[in-house]
Design an enzyme around this catalytic site. Sequence first.
Site, PDB file in Angstrom:
ATOM      1  N   GLU A   1      60.050 116.211  21.796  1.00 17.70           N
ATOM      2  CA  GLU A   1      58.714 116.374  21.219  1.00 17.70           C
ATOM      3  C   GLU A   1      57.664 115.753  22.124  1.00 17.70           C
ATOM      4  OE1 GLU A   1      61.477 115.092  17.724  1.00 17.70           O
ATOM      5  OE2 GLU A   1      61.395 114.848  19.890  1.00 17.70           O
TER       6      GLU A   1
ATOM      7  N   HIS B   1      61.786 111.798  24.463  1.00 21.60           N
ATOM      8  CA  HIS B   1      62.224 112.786  23.475  1.00 21.60           C
ATOM      9  C   HIS B   1      61.578 114.142  23.724  1.00 21.60           C
ATOM     10  CE1 HIS B   1      63.633 109.643  20.290  1.00 21.60           C
ATOM     11  NE2 HIS B   1      64.237 109.521  21.445  1.00 21.60           N
TER      12      HIS B   1
END
Length: 156
Positions: free
Chosen positions: A82, A80
Amino acid sequence: MNRPNWDEYFLTLAKVIRTRSTCMRRQVGAVLTKDNRILTTGYNGPPRGLAHCKDREGGCLRDKMNVKSGQRDELCRAIHAEANTIIQAALHGVATDGSTLYCTTSPCNICAKLLIGAGVRRIVTIESYPADLALEMLQEAKVDMIQIPSVQMPEL
């Protein structure tokens, strides 16, 4: 021309960064900052050197299995956005404690734990992701969460 505030500025950058995503389901971009300076950026895609889902026979496993958004994240081949900001910080020796994450989507449960562990103190997003546990953990860790759904890309 209206000058964007810092939140609008970094969210606009996150929207541009997500254009690098190769995910077949959701394109996400993120910018990790501290003191209004960019530390790292990230977007969702497979680990470095591995094939993208669109380039693999069978494509996206989660699509193939009809997995709903926000569930069974461990089946996703992508890292992901993040998490990629944290990985980039680790690779380049950049401290993340006390930072702010700007992301086009709020974090999943796994990314929320990573962000808390990395010392991120504030998260600003455009849209939400169905992850109640993530929100609960971020609140418990006293991470400020702000959603600004109306960020528009500036005309160039």
